[in-house]
Scaffold this active site. Structure first.
Site, PDB file in Angstrom:
ATOM      1  N   ALA A  30     -19.402 -25.408  10.315  1.00 20.68           N
ATOM      2  CA  ALA A  30     -18.638 -25.579  11.515  1.00 20.68           C
ATOM      3  C   ALA A  30     -18.233 -24.606  12.274  1.00 20.68           C
ATOM      4  O   ALA A  30     -16.880 -24.057  12.349  1.00 20.68           O
ATOM      5  CB  ALA A  30     -17.452 -26.632  10.884  1.00 20.68           C
ATOM      6  N   HIS A  35     -16.246 -17.146  13.313  1.00 20.84           N
ATOM      7  CA  HIS A  35     -17.201 -16.820  12.347  1.00 20.84           C
ATOM      8  C   HIS A  35     -17.993 -15.844  12.978  1.00 20.84           C
ATOM      9  O   HIS A  35     -18.748 -14.889  12.888  1.00 20.84           O
ATOM     10  CB  HIS A  35     -17.917 -18.046  12.187  1.00 20.84           C
TER      11      HIS A  35
END
Ligand code: PAF
Length: 285
Positions: A30, A35
């Protein structure tokens, strides 16, 4: 970019890249810009980057949370394909690859596993330590990248590395925020619209709290933050603590603040059906 699903495939891909030092970004998928900032940092510093995507069941103390955890593998791969190089690897193992047998190891992190998140998510850090140690064993990185949003997780992982005598360098990357200040999290997509529009209050409360130590004592700061959060419909403060970066001992009064140490205000909030965490360094001037 290559995609490996088994440990064997991963090892073949690492060998094919010439056994160069690996920069590792473990994730539960996700993916969002937070990230990607870790992946960009790894790409800057490492000749070979491995990104893992594995929703680790052993770190969820609540089965409903595990069930509803967002899973977006196609979107994740599309995002990574934009930035990874041809030899970099996305490791997307199934549960049996990570845990061929049930992992019964128990870790001990002293105070790090007795405060804040640990009190609200029993067993969570044991599960994190199981998966991270297993992934480290499988991937064999020189450097691993973690986000500072998971402040306590970072301290636990540093301690895990220390306890195991591992040479892996742990790099902490700054929190990435939405334009209104909400810390990026895979869980943000689960926020109901009415809740999402007020969720930036967490950032605003932390921003103010982080400046308050020079003029207020800690009980007053806690009261201020509780007031900000609990006055919002659908929001409930789970905890707010001011803790030092290394030992994470929550300070109850300003007199406990030790000069020369870094302190962070750490918060967990129930925002509708979603649990959010965030933190910010305290300004001690
Ligand atoms: O921070 C996370 O996403 C997870 O806790 C981690 C480190 C990937 C372990 O599952």
């Amino acid at each position: 970019m290559k995609v490996s699903v088994t440990v064997k495939e991963l090892h073949e891909a690492i060998s094919a890249a010439g056994e160069v030092p690996v920069g590792f970004v473990p994730t539960m998928g996700a993916l969002h810009r937070g990230h990607l900032s870790l992946v960009m940092k790894a790409l800057d510093e490492s000749p070979l980057v491995v990104v893992s995507i594995f929703v680790n069941p052993t770190q969820f103390n609540d089965t409903k949370d595990l069930e509803k955890y967002p899973r977006t593998p196609a979107g994740d791969l599309a995002m990574l394909r934009e930035i990874l190089r041809p030899s970099d690897i996305v490791f997307m193992p199934g549960e049996k690859e990570i845990y061929p047998e049930k992992d019964t190891r128990t870790f001990s992190f002293g105070n790090l596993d007795r405060v804040m998140e640990a009190l609200h998510r029993p067993g969570h850090f044991n599960g994190v330590a199981q998966v991270v140690s297993r992934l480290f064993e499988i991937v064999g990185p020189s450097v691993a990248y973690f986000g500072q949003k998971d402040f306590q997780q970072l301290a636990v992982i540093r301690e895990l590395v220390r306890q195991t005598g591992s040479a892996i360098k742990i790099v902490a990357c700054p929190i990435v925020r939405e334009s209104d200040g909400l810390a990026m999290s895979s869980r943000n997509v689960l926020l109901e619209p009415g809740i999402r529009k007020n969720a930036s209050s967490i950032f605003r409360a932390l921003s103010e709290a982080s400046t308050m130590l020079s003029r207020c004592d800690i009980p007053e700061i806690r009261q201020y933050v509780a007031g900000c959060i609990n006055s919002l419909p659908g929001f409930a403060l789970e905890y707010f603590e001011i803790a030092d970066e290394k030992e994470l001992i929550p300070a109850v009064s300003g007199s406990e603040i030790i000069s020369g140490r870094k302190y962070f205000c750490c918060i967990a909030v129930r925002a509708g059906s979603v649990r959010l965490i965030d933190n910010m360094e305290m300004r001690l001037d």
